[in-house]
Design an enzyme around this catalytic site. Structure first.
Site, short mmCIF file in Angstrom:
data_model
loop_
_atom_site.label_atom_id
_atom_site.label_comp_id
_atom_site.label_asym_id
_atom_site.label_seq_id
_atom_site.Cartn_x
_atom_site.Cartn_y
_atom_site.Cartn_z
CG ASP A 9 6.60 0.31 4.22
OD1 ASP A 9 6.90 1.00 3.21
OD2 ASP A 9 6.69 -0.93 4.23
CG ASP A 13 12.03 0.95 -1.49
OD1 ASP A 13 11.94 0.70 -0.27
OD2 ASP A 13 11.32 0.41 -2.35
CG ASP A 14 9.08 3.14 1.94
OD1 ASP A 14 9.74 2.10 2.05
OD2 ASP A 14 7.86 3.15 1.72
CG ASN A 38 9.75 -1.82 4.09
OD1 ASN A 38 9.55 -2.88 3.49
ND2 ASN A 38 9.75 -0.65 3.51
CB THR A 124 5.86 3.90 -1.11
OG1 THR A 124 6.05 4.53 0.17
CG2 THR A 124 5.72 4.94 -2.18
CG ASN A 158 9.13 -8.45 -3.92
OD1 ASN A 158 8.08 -8.75 -3.36
ND2 ASN A 158 9.54 -7.20 -3.98
CD GLU A 164 5.16 -5.31 -3.71
OE1 GLU A 164 6.00 -4.66 -3.05
OE2 GLU A 164 3.93 -5.28 -3.48
CG PHE A 165 6.99 -6.62 1.48
CD1 PHE A 165 7.26 -7.63 2.40
CD2 PHE A 165 6.76 -5.34 1.96
CE1 PHE A 165 7.29 -7.36 3.77
CE2 PHE A 165 6.78 -5.06 3.33
CZ PHE A 165 7.05 -6.08 4.23
CG ASN A 166 4.56 -2.37 -0.57
OD1 ASN A 166 5.17 -2.55 0.49
ND2 ASN A 166 4.93 -1.48 -1.48
CG HIS A 239 10.93 -1.89 -5.32
ND1 HIS A 239 10.74 -2.79 -6.35
CD2 HIS A 239 11.79 -2.50 -4.46
CE1 HIS A 239 11.43 -3.89 -6.12
NE2 HIS A 239 12.08 -3.74 -4.98
CG ASP A 240 8.70 2.28 -1.97
OD1 ASP A 240 7.97 1.46 -2.57
OD2 ASP A 240 9.04 2.14 -0.78
#
Ligand code: BDR
Ligand code: CA
Length: 312
Positions: A9, A13-14, A38, A124, A158, A164-166, A239-240
């Site tokens: 997405d 960071d993706d 995102n 991701t 986060n 965590e978001f995902n 992150h990704d």
């Protein structure tokens, strides 16, 4: 080389994850599939296509998938990834064609047209596309080599203190993916909060002197601003690309086998990954969680991938 699909997405960071994957000789990126996360599906799809141009992903299909989570309302992260989804980075209108198929078809056809156990899926973003894919094509569970995903955390979050978001964006999808029975490696915040882009790392990208090196610098700067404001990180955690690094060089991202499930109904904990670390995992446990990161080795990998991509 390992054949991979990147389901993402993009996302600041993706974008770095795509650079690491496509710039690494160890991986053969067969397809890029996109999921709303995102930013809206429309925006992250545009970003994926523009990145495909920048990275020279000439023949690689880029396909759009789920616009929204399985049951919940969509939730984007413009405060972290900016209005476009790529922070400060401004890319030209894409030339790369959008594949006409839905992401779920691309995932299924790509995995099933290769031999059993030959294709790994790196995710991701929110896991909506993967959950839909195994619902529609259950044979993917047996046929896929492995799923390696950025998401979750052993006891940290986060978006919320524990989520965590995902995972939190589409927890129902995440539960379906974690409990399907295929091998899943969770690369969560325990590892990715160590993937800090220090000013020294930024300088290495700048020193490449290439357009993509400069884009990497801008991505890191965007993330630095966002993480200072939102989460009090001095240097931003990228992150990704850690999920991609786990596939390229497992030694850099050590893992431990453990059962993983996802909280769906908690008053304070919805979207938390519940990781059972009480004892040794059962023999047949198909899930594992990342426990740490070799910071220097990780960034060496990302810098050399961006260097390999050169001037496309
Ligand atoms: C994850 O959420 C997204 O905002 C990032 O792209 C990453 O995939 C980190 O929690
Ligand atoms: Ca992402």
């Amino acid at each position: 080389t390992r054949k991979v699909i990147i389901d993402c997405d993009p996302g600041v960071d993706d974008a770095l994850a795509l650079m690491l994957a496509h710039g690494s000789p160890e991986l053969d990126v067969l397809a890029v599939t996109v999921c709303g996360g995102n930013q809206t599906l429309e925006k992250v799809t545009r970003n994926a296509l523009s990145l495909a141009d920048e990275l020279g992903m000439d023949w690689i299909p880029v396909a759009a998938g789920a616009e929204r989570p399985l049951v919940r309302d969509p939730l984007t992260a413009g405060h972290v990834h900016g209005d476009t989804g790529l922070g400060l980075v401004q890319l030209p209108e894409p030339r790369h064609p959008l594949d006409e198929r839905h992401a779920v078809e691309v995932i299924a056809q790509t995995v099933l047209s290769n031999g059993p156990g030959e294709v790994t899926i790196i995710a991701t973003g929110p896991l909506t596309n993967l959950a839909l894919a195994i619902r529609q094509f259950p044979q993917l569970v047996e046929h896929t080599q492995e799923v390696v995903l950025m998401g979750g955390g052993v006891a940290t979050g986060n978006l919320t203190p524990v989520a965590e978001f995902n995972i939190a964006v589409d927890p129902e999808a995440a539960r379906a993916v974690f409990t399907a029975g295929w091998p899943v490696t969770m690369v969560g915040l325990d590892a990715t909060h160590q993937a800090l882009a220090t000013p020294e790392i930024e300088a290495r990208f700048a020193g490449l002197g290439t357009r993509l090196g400069d884009i990497a610098v801008e991505l890191i700067r965007s993330y630095r601003d966002a993480y200072k404001h939102n989460q009090a990180f001095e240097n931003p955690p990228c992150h990704d690309p850690v999920a991609v690094a786990q596939v390229i060089a497992p030694d850099l991202v050590p893992t431990r086998r453990a059962p993983v499930d996802v909280e769906l109904h908690g008053e304070l904990t919805t979207g938390q990954t519940v990781v059972d670390l009480r004892g040794p995992a059962p023999e047949d446990c198909p899930t594992a969680v990342a426990t740490g990161l070799d910071h220097a080795g990780f960034w060496d990998l990302v810098v050399s991938a961006v260097e390999n991509l050169g001037e496309p």
